[in-house]
Design a protein around this motif. Structure first.
Motif, PDB file in Angstrom:
ATOM      1  N   GLN A  84      10.959  13.950  -6.159  1.00  0.00           N
ATOM      2  CA  GLN A  84       9.600  14.863  -5.334  1.00  0.00           C
ATOM      3  C   GLN A  84       8.394  14.228  -4.810  1.00  0.00           C
ATOM      4  OE1 GLN A  84       7.586  17.616  -9.028  1.00  0.00           O
ATOM      5  NE2 GLN A  84       6.536  18.891  -7.654  1.00  0.00           N
ATOM      6  N   GLY A  85       8.027  15.739  -3.473  1.00  0.00           N
ATOM      7  CA  GLY A  85       6.971  14.358  -3.061  1.00  0.00           C
ATOM      8  C   GLY A  85       7.391  14.070  -1.755  1.00  0.00           C
ATOM      9  N   THR A  86       6.533  12.743  -1.109  1.00  0.00           N
ATOM     10  CA  THR A  86       7.066  11.595  -0.642  1.00  0.00           C
ATOM     11  C   THR A  86       5.938  11.075  -0.836  1.00  0.00           C
ATOM     12  OG1 THR A  86       7.747  13.340   1.070  1.00  0.00           O
ATOM     13  CG2 THR A  86       7.227  11.309   1.285  1.00  0.00           C
ATOM     14  N   CYS A  87       6.537   9.256  -0.902  1.00  0.00           N
ATOM     15  CA  CYS A  87       6.296   7.941  -0.657  1.00  0.00           C
ATOM     16  C   CYS A  87       6.366   7.638   0.449  1.00  0.00           C
ATOM     17  CB  CYS A  87       6.119   7.105  -2.278  1.00  0.00           C
ATOM     18  SG  CYS A  87       5.608   5.478  -2.426  1.00  0.00           S
ATOM     19  N   VAL A  88       5.313   7.059   0.598  1.00  0.00           N
ATOM     20  CA  VAL A  88       5.387   6.155   1.842  1.00  0.00           C
ATOM     21  C   VAL A  88       5.101   5.439   2.049  1.00  0.00           C
ATOM     22  CG1 VAL A  88       4.821   5.756   4.292  1.00  0.00           C
ATOM     23  CG2 VAL A  88       5.307   7.859   3.814  1.00  0.00           C
ATOM     24  N   SER A  89       5.091   3.628   1.892  1.00  0.00           N
ATOM     25  CA  SER A  89       4.722   2.144   1.631  1.00  0.00           C
ATOM     26  C   SER A  89       5.142   1.505   2.160  1.00  0.00           C
ATOM     27  CB  SER A  89       6.068   1.615   0.856  1.00  0.00           C
ATOM     28  OG  SER A  89       5.511   3.205  -1.081  1.00  0.00           O
ATOM     29  N   LEU A 117       0.704  -0.945   0.449  1.00  0.00           N
ATOM     30  CA  LEU A 117      -0.439   0.153   0.147  1.00  0.00           C
ATOM     31  C   LEU A 117       0.602   1.099   0.058  1.00  0.00           C
ATOM     32  CD1 LEU A 117      -2.688  -1.324   2.947  1.00  0.00           C
ATOM     33  CD2 LEU A 117      -3.390  -1.429   0.080  1.00  0.00           C
ATOM     34  N   CYS A 118       0.521   2.438  -1.104  1.00  0.00           N
ATOM     35  CA  CYS A 118       1.168   3.265  -0.757  1.00  0.00           C
ATOM     36  C   CYS A 118       0.487   4.376  -0.775  1.00  0.00           C
ATOM     37  CB  CYS A 118       1.896   3.609  -2.525  1.00  0.00           C
ATOM     38  SG  CYS A 118       3.606   2.205  -2.042  1.00  0.00           S
ATOM     39  N   VAL A 119       1.093   6.015   0.000  1.00  0.00           N
ATOM     40  CA  VAL A 119       0.740   6.083  -0.046  1.00  0.00           C
ATOM     41  C   VAL A 119       1.488   8.201  -0.465  1.00  0.00           C
ATOM     42  CG1 VAL A 119      -0.786   9.031   1.049  1.00  0.00           C
ATOM     43  CG2 VAL A 119      -0.952   6.337   1.892  1.00  0.00           C
ATOM     44  N   THR A 120       1.138   8.450  -1.724  1.00  0.00           N
ATOM     45  CA  THR A 120       2.189   9.722  -2.410  1.00  0.00           C
ATOM     46  C   THR A 120       1.710  10.815  -2.010  1.00  0.00           C
ATOM     47  OG1 THR A 120       2.640   7.307  -3.762  1.00  0.00           O
ATOM     48  CG2 THR A 120       3.424   9.839  -4.334  1.00  0.00           C
ATOM     49  N   ASP A 121       2.307  11.857  -2.116  1.00  0.00           N
ATOM     50  CA  ASP A 121       2.225  13.255  -2.339  1.00  0.00           C
ATOM     51  C   ASP A 121       2.957  13.885  -3.386  1.00  0.00           C
ATOM     52  OD1 ASP A 121       2.633  12.830   0.561  1.00  0.00           O
ATOM     53  OD2 ASP A 121       3.899  14.674  -0.595  1.00  0.00           O
ATOM     54  N   ASN A 122       2.839  15.043  -3.184  1.00  0.00           N
ATOM     55  CA  ASN A 122       4.219  16.450  -4.572  1.00  0.00           C
ATOM     56  C   ASN A 122       4.649  17.080  -4.054  1.00  0.00           C
ATOM     57  OD1 ASN A 122       1.353  17.169  -4.981  1.00  0.00           O
ATOM     58  ND2 ASN A 122       1.744  17.589  -6.765  1.00  0.00           N
ATOM     59  N   GLY A 123       4.530  16.507  -2.706  1.00  0.00           N
ATOM     60  CA  GLY A 123       4.948  18.582  -1.634  1.00  0.00           C
ATOM     61  C   GLY A 123       6.145  18.226  -1.827  1.00  0.00           C
ATOM     62  N   PRO A 124       6.470  19.272  -0.772  1.00  0.00           N
ATOM     63  CA  PRO A 124       8.842  18.828  -0.413  1.00  0.00           C
ATOM     64  C   PRO A 124       8.746  18.023  -0.448  1.00  0.00           C
ATOM     65  CG  PRO A 124       7.071  20.479   0.811  1.00  0.00           C
ATOM     66  CD  PRO A 124       6.296  20.193   0.542  1.00  0.00           C
ATOM     67  N   GLY A 125       8.440  16.679   0.400  1.00  0.00           N
ATOM     68  CA  GLY A 125       9.386  16.217   0.806  1.00  0.00           C
ATOM     69  C   GLY A 125       9.803  16.110   2.296  1.00  0.00           C
ATOM     70  N   ILE A 126       9.850  15.251   3.368  1.00  0.00           N
ATOM     71  CA  ILE A 126      10.920  14.958   4.488  1.00  0.00           C
ATOM     72  C   ILE A 126      12.049  15.769   4.821  1.00  0.00           C
ATOM     73  CG2 ILE A 126      10.766  13.809   6.866  1.00  0.00           C
ATOM     74  CD1 ILE A 126       8.439  12.090   5.220  1.00  0.00           C
ATOM     75  N   GLY A 127      12.813  16.392   5.311  1.00  0.00           N
ATOM     76  CA  GLY A 127      14.110  16.859   5.340  1.00  0.00           C
ATOM     77  C   GLY A 127      14.676  15.915   5.844  1.00  0.00           C
ATOM     78  N   GLU A 128      15.910  15.666   5.594  1.00  0.00           N
ATOM     79  CA  GLU A 128      17.082  14.623   5.311  1.00  0.00           C
ATOM     80  C   GLU A 128      17.137  14.243   7.161  1.00  0.00           C
ATOM     81  OE1 GLU A 128      18.049  12.437   3.875  1.00  0.00           O
ATOM     82  OE2 GLU A 128      17.675  13.134   2.101  1.00  0.00           O
ATOM     83  N   ALA A 129      17.138  15.406   7.960  1.00  0.00           N
ATOM     84  CA  ALA A 129      17.934  15.817   9.403  1.00  0.00           C
ATOM     85  C   ALA A 129      16.009  14.658  10.036  1.00  0.00           C
ATOM     86  CB  ALA A 129      17.633  17.169  10.281  1.00  0.00           C
ATOM     87  N   THR A 130      14.946  15.449  10.196  1.00  0.00           N
ATOM     88  CA  THR A 130      14.241  15.078  10.451  1.00  0.00           C
ATOM     89  C   THR A 130      13.513  13.221  10.204  1.00  0.00           C
ATOM     90  OG1 THR A 130      12.397  17.219  10.836  1.00  0.00           O
ATOM     91  CG2 THR A 130      11.378  15.044  10.254  1.00  0.00           C
ATOM     92  N   LEU A 131      14.062  13.236   8.553  1.00  0.00           N
ATOM     93  CA  LEU A 131      14.379  11.665   7.523  1.00  0.00           C
ATOM     94  C   LEU A 131      14.443  10.197   9.348  1.00  0.00           C
ATOM     95  CD1 LEU A 131      12.322   9.712   6.206  1.00  0.00           C
ATOM     96  CD2 LEU A 131      14.373  10.642   4.678  1.00  0.00           C
ATOM     97  N   GLU A 132      15.581  10.727   9.308  1.00  0.00           N
ATOM     98  CA  GLU A 132      16.984  10.456  10.184  1.00  0.00           C
ATOM     99  C   GLU A 132      16.382  10.063  11.423  1.00  0.00           C
ATOM    100  OE1 GLU A 132      20.470   8.353  10.624  1.00  0.00           O
ATOM    101  OE2 GLU A 132      19.156   8.682   9.004  1.00  0.00           O
ATOM    102  N   LYS A 133      16.022  11.424  11.810  1.00  0.00           N
ATOM    103  CA  LYS A 133      14.912  10.702  13.327  1.00  0.00           C
ATOM    104  C   LYS A 133      14.250  10.038  13.247  1.00  0.00           C
ATOM    105  CE  LYS A 133      15.911  15.990  15.034  1.00  0.00           C
ATOM    106  NZ  LYS A 133      15.516  16.917  15.577  1.00  0.00           N
ATOM    107  N   ILE A 134      13.097  10.101  11.848  1.00  0.00           N
ATOM    108  CA  ILE A 134      12.155   9.104  12.311  1.00  0.00           C
ATOM    109  C   ILE A 134      12.584   7.593  12.209  1.00  0.00           C
ATOM    110  CG2 ILE A 134      10.224   8.497  10.527  1.00  0.00           C
ATOM    111  CD1 ILE A 134       9.648  10.424   9.664  1.00  0.00           C
ATOM    112  N   ARG A 135      13.607   7.269  11.002  1.00  0.00           N
ATOM    113  CA  ARG A 135      14.167   5.434  10.736  1.00  0.00           C
ATOM    114  C   ARG A 135      14.619   5.572  12.385  1.00  0.00           C
ATOM    115  NH1 ARG A 135      16.225   7.695   4.516  1.00  0.00           N
ATOM    116  NH2 ARG A 135      14.451   6.943   4.135  1.00  0.00           N
ATOM    117  N   ARG A 136      15.712   6.496  13.020  1.00  0.00           N
ATOM    118  CA  ARG A 136      16.613   6.245  14.141  1.00  0.00           C
ATOM    119  C   ARG A 136      15.073   5.457  14.667  1.00  0.00           C
ATOM    120  NH1 ARG A 136      18.768   9.996  14.149  1.00  0.00           N
ATOM    121  NH2 ARG A 136      18.061  11.147  15.989  1.00  0.00           N
TER     122      ARG A 136
END
Length: 608
Positions: free
Chosen positions: A584-589, A520-539
């Motif tokens: 471009q954007g963010t895709c969460v699968s 299941l995928c939720v995709t948007d064409n927004g500005p995306g997630i910053g690298e710092a924020t994405l790293e905190k989520i993955r951690r």
């Protein structure tokens, strides 16, 4: 709770005594705070009411002076004689105009700076002296105006309600008018005309500027149309029409609440002048000294408790020494020494505890035989703990989503879109019906229905700024997944892709089958997630024991982490959670094991 249970008895006794003392001090402090706050509020309201009533009395006196100003034509015989005549030639008209307008300028206008325009008019002529480039609104048709006809029918002065008119430039200026009928001194049955004085609020403003409401207070003057004619202080500089109307209404009461805070309101109505005086005090500013005193009291209590705790520790150590000896023997038993025995020195509670300890050591051998049963009970407790953790994560996600949906409905109601609001309530009802089973598995069809209801509500707020598509595998619609698996991802897409920018945002929900797994995928064409924020989520995902928000990251990651941990609790390591923001954007699968058949993709547009 487990950490509290591990505290020593001495620590518990000290903590209990300190807690009781602190509770008493806090209750007394807050009781005094609320009592004094009520007293201060009543005193402030009483004093403020006296102040604005005195200001209202001064304004009435000022208006009476303007009434007396309209009587000055009776002290000029030349003016009255001129008004009694009718000009028969242009030269005579010019002479009459010189006499009347000269009087208006020298006697009625120049001595008073707040006078903007003065008129003397009758059925045949209109004389005026103005300080502004704009005449009165009824200059060309004053004979048809209500105030002119009313003035001709009575000898009493008339005060026209305060209003906003153009005086200098395009800005509107608050003005009011005094109108009086002029009669002949020789024959009171003969009406010579009507005198009309237009004045600004300089005189009234000077009266109001002398009103001292202390820091944090504002004085407002509004007319019958709820327009602000005067305001002082920095408390309420900008009010919309609904807030001004609520402030002026006696039905609102003495306390007014708005998005800016809580205020104490005093009102004084001048019905003859058509205005209302409002004195507004910030409740927070008024209570700040009391709150500071409350904080000082609590801090003083904490300091006193630290001193008391030291004394209690000394006393407890002396009285509980036999108990601590028993505890030392217990540690020896834990190390495997079953030969130790406690010495019974008295028959009080501690002596009874020593006897019980000796009985416990003697019975310890028989308890070893129950190891297998206890191991089974421990396994069951671990399972129940895991199930409780799963239910806790489910319950944490509910208010996070409900807040955003209810905020959208609130905006619809405030904008007066009642028909759309009804539809929104229906969508909300459907959504709420879906989250009632948040701790259960539901069909993918049902989950998508909840998502569509949520998107319909959000789309009402953003209009054409937000579009969405839902494409699913038709044969997967009846497969079951954990409730509220996709909706939080869509909510995050709306919050971070659509809300902070004005460009059009597209959100797409798709599905496909990969190697026996449902993707299941939720995709948007927004500005995306910053690298710092994405790293905190993955951690945070790599720390399964950390609670939501424990990573110190953005609060928006709470929904993502909850979904990830729910899937891991439900499916173990078979579940996968991927975030792609490289383009471009963010895709969460999401990948979860579901035995679904079929490959036909259709556009999902039915709530079923």
């Amino acid at each position: 709770m487990r950490s509290l249970r591990n505290l020593s008895l001495k620590t518990r006794i000290v903590a209990a005594v300190c807690f009781v003392n602190l509770a008493v001090i806090i209750l007394v402090s807050y009781g005094n705070y609320h009592w004094y706050s009520a007293q201060l509020t009543d005193q402030t309201m009483e004093q403020t009411q006296q102040i604005i009533e005195q200001a209202g009395s001064n304004i009435n006196t000022y208006i009476n002076e303007l009434y007396r100003l309209t009587l000055t034509p009776y002290y000029n015989d030349e003016l009255l004689h001129t008004l009694e005549q009718t000009a028969t030639s242009p030269q005579q008209q010019l002479e009459f105009k010189r006499v009347v307008e000269g009087f208006l300028a020298s006697v009625m206008s120049l001595p008073r700076s707040e006078i903007l325009r003065v008129y003397i008019m009758n059925d045949t002529a209109l004389y005026s002296y103005t300080r502004t480039p704009y005449e009165m609104a009824e200059y060309n048709n004053y004979l048809e105006s209500d105030w002119y006809n009313q003035a001709c029918a009575t000898t009493d002065p008339i005060l026209l309600p305060p209003r906003l008119e153009r005086v200098y430039g395009d800005d509107l200026t608050p003005i009011f008018s005094v109108v009086r009928q002029l009669r002949s001194k020789e024959d009171n049955d003969i009406t010579l005309g009507v005198v009309k004085v237009d004045a600004n609020y300089t005189g009234i403003r000077n009266i109001c500027d002398q009103v001292d409401l202390d820091a944090g207070g504002s004085l407002l003057i509004i007319n019958e149309q709820n327009q602000i004619l005067y305001s002082s202080g920095a408390l309420l500089q900008e009010l919309d029409a609904e807030e001004v109307e609520a402030l002026a209404s006696p039905a609102q009461g003495d306390l007014f609440r708005s998005g800016q805070g809580k205020y104490i309101v005093n009102r004084f109505v001048l019905p003859d002048c058509g205005i209302t005086l409002l004195a507004v005090h910030s409740y927070a500013s008024l209570m700040r000294p009391l709150q500071e005193n409350l904080v000082k009291t609590v801090l003083l209590a904490l300091g006193s408790m630290l001193v008391a705790a030291a004394l209690i520790i000394f006393v407890v150590a002396r009285f509980l020494k036999p108990l601590f000896d028993i505890i030392r023997l217990m540690h020896a038993v834990e190390g495997g020494d079953l030969q130790v025995r406690a010495q019974v020195r008295s028959h009080n509670e501690i002596g009874y505890l020593a006897e019980s300890f000796n009985d416990m050591v003697g019975a310890l051998g028989s308890m070893i035989q129950r190891n297998a049963q206890l191991a089974q009970e421990v396994y069951r407790a671990q399972y129940l703990n895991k199930e409780a953790q799963y239910n806790s994560l489910c319950s944490q996600i509910k208010p996070h989503f409900l807040y955003n949906v209810l905020n959208t409905i609130s905006l619809l109601i405030k904008c007066g879109e009642y028909k759309t609001a009804v539809r929104s309530v229906e969508d909300l009802s459907y959504y709420l019906g879906g989250i009632m089973n948040v701790d259960q598995d539901i069909t993918l069809r049902r989950e998508l229905n909840i998502c569509q209801a949520y998107l319909d509500l959000i789309q009402l707020r953003y209009q054409d700024r937000l579009t969405y598509t839902i494409q699913v595998d038709e044969d997967l619609l009846d497969c079951k997944i954990p409730s509220l698996t996709l909706q939080p991802l869509i909510e995050n897409a709306v919050k971070y892709a659509c809300e902070p920018r004005r460009q059009a945002t597209e959100i797409a929900v798709t599905s496909r089958r990969e190697d026996g797994m449902l993707r299941l995928c939720v995709t948007d064409n927004g500005p995306g997630i910053g690298e710092a924020t994405l790293e905190k989520i993955r951690r945070s995902m790599e720390e399964p024991d950390a609670g939501p928000g424990a990573d110190g990251g953005d609060k928006g990651s709470i929904g993502i982490l909850n979904i990830y941990r729910r899937l891991r609790l439900r499916y173990g390591r078979q579940a996968a959670f991927l975030i792609d923001t490289s383009g471009q954007g963010t895709c969460v699968s999401l990948r979860i094991p579901l035995p679904c058949e079929g490959e036909n993709n259709v556009s999902y547009d039915d709530r079923g």
